[in-house]
Scaffold this active site. Structure first.
Site, short mmCIF file in Angstrom:
data_model
loop_
_atom_site.label_atom_id
_atom_site.label_comp_id
_atom_site.label_asym_id
_atom_site.label_seq_id
_atom_site.Cartn_x
_atom_site.Cartn_y
_atom_site.Cartn_z
N ASP A 183 64.08 -57.38 -25.62
CA ASP A 183 65.22 -56.80 -24.92
C ASP A 183 66.16 -57.88 -24.37
O ASP A 183 65.86 -58.51 -23.36
CB ASP A 183 64.71 -55.92 -23.78
N ASP B 120 73.54 -56.63 -27.82
CA ASP B 120 72.28 -56.11 -27.29
C ASP B 120 71.28 -55.84 -28.43
O ASP B 120 71.63 -55.22 -29.42
CB ASP B 120 72.58 -54.81 -26.52
#
Ligand SMILES: *[C@@H]1O[C@H](CO)[C@@H](O)[C@H](O)[C@H]1NC(C)=O
Ligand SMILES: *[C@@H]1O[C@H](CO)[C@@H](O)[C@H](O)[C@H]1NC(C)=O
Ligand SMILES: *[C@@H]1O[C@H](CO)[C@@H](O)[C@H](O)[C@H]1NC(C)=O
Ligand SMILES: *[C@@H]1O[C@H](CO)[C@@H](O)[C@H](O)[C@H]1NC(C)=O
Length: 387
Positions: free
Chosen positions: A102, A266
């Site tokens: 992440d 992301d």
């Protein structure tokens, strides 16, 4: 108050750090929806998986904080089931663990029982994880040579009361964010450079794995590398880039608003998002470029907004991204921007009222390197199966 307690815990943990002998390494990632994943659901079709991924991406995009102001700089994570899992080991007697990769969070945390130094981290959507801050050996199986690489004294969070939408059960989060607590910030000095890179493959590629590398120069021998600057905005976890324009068959579509740091790259969001006013202009240009011989379906399946009957698009538009400071445009392929969902081909970019996001579908088949010392992100077309 709770944040202060967390900070004190971390200062204490930092004070007992010592140096370690380690070097760079490469990890085979597991896509959460691939048959190799423990979270694989064999009753889902590829289309179901893509539709779920689009819905998950929309809820993740919704929970991105709007503020880029210093007061919002805290340990923040966007809760979501993520897309890629990273295998690692924890402890002197190594215990295998999996965590979601992440770039939208800093801390590495795993789920375990309470220890003495407690923390509470609040997340964008009011989910919380409670637990302890601990240090222990984190080790990895280097996919190049099967060697086990150890990082003693790694700070991580040990969650024992996770509420809200944390999913899937049992997986931790491996924060690759830009903040001081992330693994790369803690250990970058040990491999001489604070950089990591990845080359991502879709879940249906079962003949090879996506790769995540730490401390390796991965772009030096490639052609057509697109390099752009990271922009320092808050929260400092996120990697903000400046996307000046999207070009569709040479037609330049610029955002209406400021461009400096206007998009976050992301790893955990599948689809790409553009601010609504920008998205509308891009969508209109895509429809025009595809042309009238292909007719968009009147009622695209939710959450998609623009779909054509599969096979009816005869000329996919050439879509490129123009990043600030990059000498060349980033040429996307149709696999980066369109998805096959049941009998339809759907545009994989969505509008958002929050922050524009470069999702992982758009990042596939590129080697993407994050250099935290030079503060750049670079992209190069790559055969991720051969990395
Ligand atoms: C697998 O997918 C099916 C169909 O959507 C769903 O009903 C089921 O609950 C899922 N199983 C798990 C373990 O999530
Ligand atoms: C590391 O991974 C390789 C390839 O998956 C495997 O053969 C090897 O046994 C692993 N090493 C350890 C110590 O687990
Ligand atoms: C877990 O957190 C919830 C919500 O904050 C709280 O109500 C509950 O008492 C906690 N459970 C434990 C075992 O700490
Ligand atoms: C799209 O790019 C290809 C390869 O660069 C080129 O041959 C083609 O003419 C382009 N199509 C349009 C409509 O610009």
């Amino acid at each position: 108050m709770k944040e202060i307690a967390l900070f004190i815990c971390i200062l204490f943990q930092l004070s007992i750090l010592s140096s370690a002998e380690s070097n760079d390494f490469s990890i085979d990632l597991i896509h959460i929806d691939s048959p190799l994943s423990p979270f694989y659901n064999s009753s889902l079709t590829q289309s179901d998986i893509l539709i779920n991924a689009a819905f998950n991406s929309i809820s993740r995009a919704e929970s991105f904080p709007l503020n880029t102001d210093v007061n919002s700089d805290q340990t923040i994570t966007i809760p979501n089931r993520g897309s890629y899992l990273m295998p690692f080991y924890i402890g002197t007697v190594p215990r295998g663990s999996l965590a979601i990769v992440d770039t939208g969070s800093d801390l590495l945390w795993i789920q375990c029982l309470p220890w003495e130094c407690k923390y509470v981290v609040g997340y964008g959507d009011k989910s919380t994880t409670r637990g302890t801050v601990a240090t222990d050996i984190i080790s990895f199986n280097n996919s190049h040579d099967g060697r086990i690489i150890e990082y003693p004294n790694t700070i991580f969070g040990c969650g024992y009361n996770n509420t809200g939408v944390f999913q899937p059960q049992g997986a931790g989060v491996f924060g690759l964010g830009g903040g001081p607590l992330s693994f790369i910030s803690q250990h970058g000095a040990k491999f001489g450079k604070r950089k990591f890179s990845y080359c991502l493959l879709p879940f249906y590629y079962v003949q090879g794995s996506s790769k995540l590398k730490f401390g390796v120069d991965t772009q030096t021998k490639r052609r057509g590398v697109v390099t752009t600057a990271m922009v320092s905005l808050y929260p400092s976890t996120f990697y903000y880039l400046t996307l000046e324009a999207v070009s569709i068959n040479g037609r330049i579509v610029r955002p209406d608003e400021r461009t400096v740091g206007n998009i976050v790259i992301d790893s955990g969001t599948a689809t790409t998002f553009l601010k609504t006013s920008w998205y509308k202009k891009v969508e209109a240009a895509v429809v025009e470029a595809i042309g009238h011989q292909s007719v968009a379906v009147s009622y695209p399946p939710r959450p998609f907004r623009l779909c054509y009957k599969d096979g009816s698009i005869t000329n996919f538009p050439n879509i490129t991204l123009q990043f600030f400071g990059a000498y060349v445009e980033l040429k996307l392929s149709k696999l980066n921007t369109f998805l096959t969902v049941n009998t339809l081909t759907c545009f994989a970019i969505f509008p958002t009222e929050k922050t524009s996001i470069i999702g992982n579908l758009l990042q596939m088949f590129f080697n993407i390197e994050y250099d935290l010392d030079k503060r750049t992100v670079s992209f190069a077309k790559a055969n991720c199966l051969k990395e």
